[in-house]
Design a protein around this motif. Structure first.
Motif, PDB file in Angstrom:
ATOM      1  N   LEU A 180       0.837  -1.009  -0.028  1.00 32.34           N
ATOM      2  CA  LEU A 180      -0.048  -0.108  -0.081  1.00 32.34           C
ATOM      3  C   LEU A 180       0.898   1.247   0.054  1.00 32.34           C
ATOM      4  O   LEU A 180       1.554   1.564   1.118  1.00 32.34           O
ATOM      5  N   GLU A 181       1.046   1.904  -1.154  1.00 28.75           N
ATOM      6  CA  GLU A 181       1.963   3.197  -1.229  1.00 28.75           C
ATOM      7  C   GLU A 181       1.330   4.277  -0.637  1.00 28.75           C
ATOM      8  O   GLU A 181       0.267   4.556  -0.960  1.00 28.75           O
ATOM      9  N   ALA A 182       2.137   4.797   0.275  1.00 31.55           N
ATOM     10  CA  ALA A 182       1.789   6.258   0.836  1.00 31.55           C
ATOM     11  C   ALA A 182       2.047   7.111   0.051  1.00 31.55           C
ATOM     12  O   ALA A 182       3.047   7.718  -0.264  1.00 31.55           O
ATOM     13  N   ILE A 183       0.820   8.064  -0.075  1.00 29.40           N
ATOM     14  CA  ILE A 183       1.048   9.255  -0.693  1.00 29.40           C
ATOM     15  C   ILE A 183       0.863  10.354   0.015  1.00 29.40           C
ATOM     16  O   ILE A 183      -0.354  10.540   0.651  1.00 29.40           O
ATOM     17  N   PRO A 184       1.793  11.213   0.109  1.00 33.49           N
ATOM     18  CA  PRO A 184       1.743  12.321   1.002  1.00 33.49           C
ATOM     19  C   PRO A 184       0.914  13.514   0.546  1.00 33.49           C
ATOM     20  O   PRO A 184       1.037  14.073  -0.750  1.00 33.49           O
ATOM     21  N   TYR A 185       0.009  14.235   1.120  1.00 32.27           N
ATOM     22  CA  TYR A 185      -0.676  15.613   0.930  1.00 32.27           C
ATOM     23  C   TYR A 185      -0.299  16.517   1.911  1.00 32.27           C
ATOM     24  O   TYR A 185      -0.016  16.229   3.173  1.00 32.27           O
ATOM     25  N   LYS A 186      -0.457  17.703   1.685  1.00 36.72           N
ATOM     26  CA  LYS A 186      -0.198  18.758   2.540  1.00 36.72           C
ATOM     27  C   LYS A 186      -1.547  19.153   3.263  1.00 36.72           C
ATOM     28  O   LYS A 186      -1.504  19.819   4.320  1.00 36.72           O
ATOM     29  N   GLY A 187      -2.618  18.874   2.921  1.00 33.94           N
ATOM     30  CA  GLY A 187      -3.729  18.818   3.742  1.00 33.94           C
ATOM     31  C   GLY A 187      -4.859  18.027   3.237  1.00 33.94           C
ATOM     32  O   GLY A 187      -4.824  17.110   2.332  1.00 33.94           O
ATOM     33  N   PRO A 189      -8.228  18.401   2.539  1.00 29.55           N
ATOM     34  CA  PRO A 189      -9.089  18.557   1.376  1.00 29.55           C
ATOM     35  C   PRO A 189      -8.864  18.081   0.000  1.00 29.55           C
ATOM     36  O   PRO A 189      -9.956  17.276  -0.523  1.00 29.55           O
ATOM     37  N   GLN A 190      -7.694  18.254  -0.496  1.00 26.60           N
ATOM     38  CA  GLN A 190      -7.466  17.637  -1.852  1.00 26.60           C
ATOM     39  C   GLN A 190      -7.367  15.933  -1.676  1.00 26.60           C
ATOM     40  O   GLN A 190      -7.831  15.487  -2.709  1.00 26.60           O
ATOM     41  N   MET A 191      -6.877  15.691  -0.614  1.00 25.13           N
ATOM     42  CA  MET A 191      -6.895  14.022  -0.514  1.00 25.13           C
ATOM     43  C   MET A 191      -8.186  13.727  -0.363  1.00 25.13           C
ATOM     44  O   MET A 191      -8.449  12.838  -1.303  1.00 25.13           O
ATOM     45  N   ALA A 197     -13.361  10.797  -5.998  1.00 28.31           N
ATOM     46  CA  ALA A 197     -13.181  10.855  -7.459  1.00 28.31           C
ATOM     47  C   ALA A 197     -12.676   9.476  -7.702  1.00 28.31           C
ATOM     48  O   ALA A 197     -12.700   9.262  -8.993  1.00 28.31           O
ATOM     49  N   GLY A 198     -12.304   8.771  -6.975  1.00 22.40           N
ATOM     50  CA  GLY A 198     -11.687   7.475  -7.534  1.00 22.40           C
ATOM     51  C   GLY A 198     -10.164   7.463  -7.901  1.00 22.40           C
ATOM     52  O   GLY A 198      -9.814   6.512  -8.414  1.00 22.40           O
ATOM     53  N   GLN A 199      -9.598   8.764  -7.748  1.00 20.12           N
ATOM     54  CA  GLN A 199      -8.232   8.805  -8.059  1.00 20.12           C
ATOM     55  C   GLN A 199      -7.350   8.186  -7.214  1.00 20.12           C
ATOM     56  O   GLN A 199      -6.172   8.092  -7.301  1.00 20.12           O
ATOM     57  N   PHE A 210     -13.015  13.658   7.801  1.00 16.01           N
ATOM     58  CA  PHE A 210     -14.151  13.122   6.846  1.00 16.01           C
ATOM     59  C   PHE A 210     -15.621  13.314   6.973  1.00 16.01           C
ATOM     60  O   PHE A 210     -16.063  12.895   6.178  1.00 16.01           O
ATOM     61  N   ALA A 211     -16.007  13.832   7.950  1.00 15.90           N
ATOM     62  CA  ALA A 211     -17.391  13.482   8.562  1.00 15.90           C
ATOM     63  C   ALA A 211     -18.354  14.006   7.437  1.00 15.90           C
ATOM     64  O   ALA A 211     -19.374  13.503   7.525  1.00 15.90           O
TER      65      ALA A 211
END
Length: 325
Positions: A180-187, A189-191, A197-199, A210-211
């Motif tokens: 399971l590759e960890a993809i880092p995000y700065k926040g 909302p985009q994540m 969107a299934g991306q 996420f609520a």
């Protein structure tokens, strides 16, 4: 004890301190500043602002919220370490800068066990594991099976590498026997948008982040990390119930003072935090955001810090992860 008596005790404590130490009287005349090591508008800031007004009322002094964003919360703690030990500056921090960073960074500008005086937690929270509403997986086991069938798509969004969600994702993958590759995000909302969107296959973040998207049907919650099911989503099993007890994890936002702050002042701050945590308005405001308004005292907070540090040190060692300075 009535609210009026409680406030009187807090004010009397401050008066007694001031009478015995003129330098402390001068410090208490200054506003009390709550440092937040993250950008305005984020979860730590929101909780700090919920604390500020009742703290001002109970302590009888102005309370301000200020920001030292950067380095995952380290800048705020560094500023606290450099401040006078007079209680005029506090930090509201999540655990990672104190419990995980000592294992991921080769050097920190502060000693998490010697430079700060833990006061109390302002709230606690669980982490949520979500997929998009159109994802075929309805359970964690189904998600693990999907990853095995689609290894090139198996990724998890986290708010930065070297964080609790990063290591929760790694622990889940090892237990499930998947990559399971960890993809880092700065926040968040985009994540969250990319998961919806299934991306992005899935994401892990505090439940509060996420609520609304879960309630709105854009994300599907597969599991939470608490010892008990979420009060907001009681129909969703915990990781432990789903066979992943290794992922049980509860975190907090807690108040810290500079080490050496006079004990009577720390005691007054603990009492004030406890009184705030019992207020219906505060409890409802935090519950509405997905936080549990649980106030753990200094002794409990100190035990949790030590236990979490030991737990994550072992996980970090197994991953071999090292943060960039």
């Amino acid at each position: 004890m009535t609210h009026a008596l409680s406030r009187r005790r807090l004010l009397q404590a401050g008066t007694a301190l001031a009478a015995g130490a003129p330098w402390l009287a001068r410090a208490q005349a200054k506003p009390l500043t709550l440092l937040v090591g993250y950008n305005p508008g984020g979860p730590v800031d929101i909780v700090a602002r919920q604390l500020a007004t009742p703290l001002a009322e109970l302590l009888g002094r102005q309370v301000l919220v200020d920001y030292k964003p950067g380095a995952g919360g380290q800048f705020a703690l560094t500023a606290l370490k450099q401040a006078p030990a007079d209680g005029s500056l506090l930090a509201l921090s999540p655990p990672s800068p104190l419990t995980i960073f000592p294992s991921t960074f080769s050097k920190l500008a502060y000693d998490p066990f010697k430079d700060f005086a833990p006061i109390a937690t302002a709230c606690t929270f669980d982490f949520a594991f979500v997929v998009g509403a159109s994802h075929p997986a309805k359970t964690l086991a189904e998600f693990a099976a999907w990853c095995k069938a689609n290894p090139k798509l198996a990724s998890v969004g986290v708010a930065g590498l070297g964080t609790t969600p990063h290591f929760l994702g790694w622990t889940f993958a090892k237990k499930a026997g998947i990559e399971l590759e960890a993809i880092p995000y700065k926040g968040t909302p985009q994540m969250a948008q990319e998961v919806a969107a299934g991306q992005l296959a899935c994401a892990i973040s505090p439940q509060a982040n996420f609520a609304e998207l879960i309630k709105g049907g854009k994300l599907r919650l597969l599991g939470t990390t608490g010892a008990q099911r979420s009060a907001v989503f009681p129909q969703v099993p915990t990781f432990t119930e789903s066979g992943f007890a290794e992922l049980q994890s509860e975190e907090w936002f807690a108040l810290f003072a500079r080490a050496g702050t006079p004990q009577p002042l720390l005691d007054a701050l603990v009492e004030a935090t406890r009184k705030i945590g019992a207020r219906d308005g505060y409890r409802k405001a935090l519950a509405d955001m997905g936080f549990a308004p649980e106030v753990h005292d200094t002794a409990r907070l100190q035990r949790d810090i030590q236990a979490d540090h030991a737990r994550w040190a072992e996980v970090v060692r197994k991953t071999g992860f090292k943060a960039e300075a």
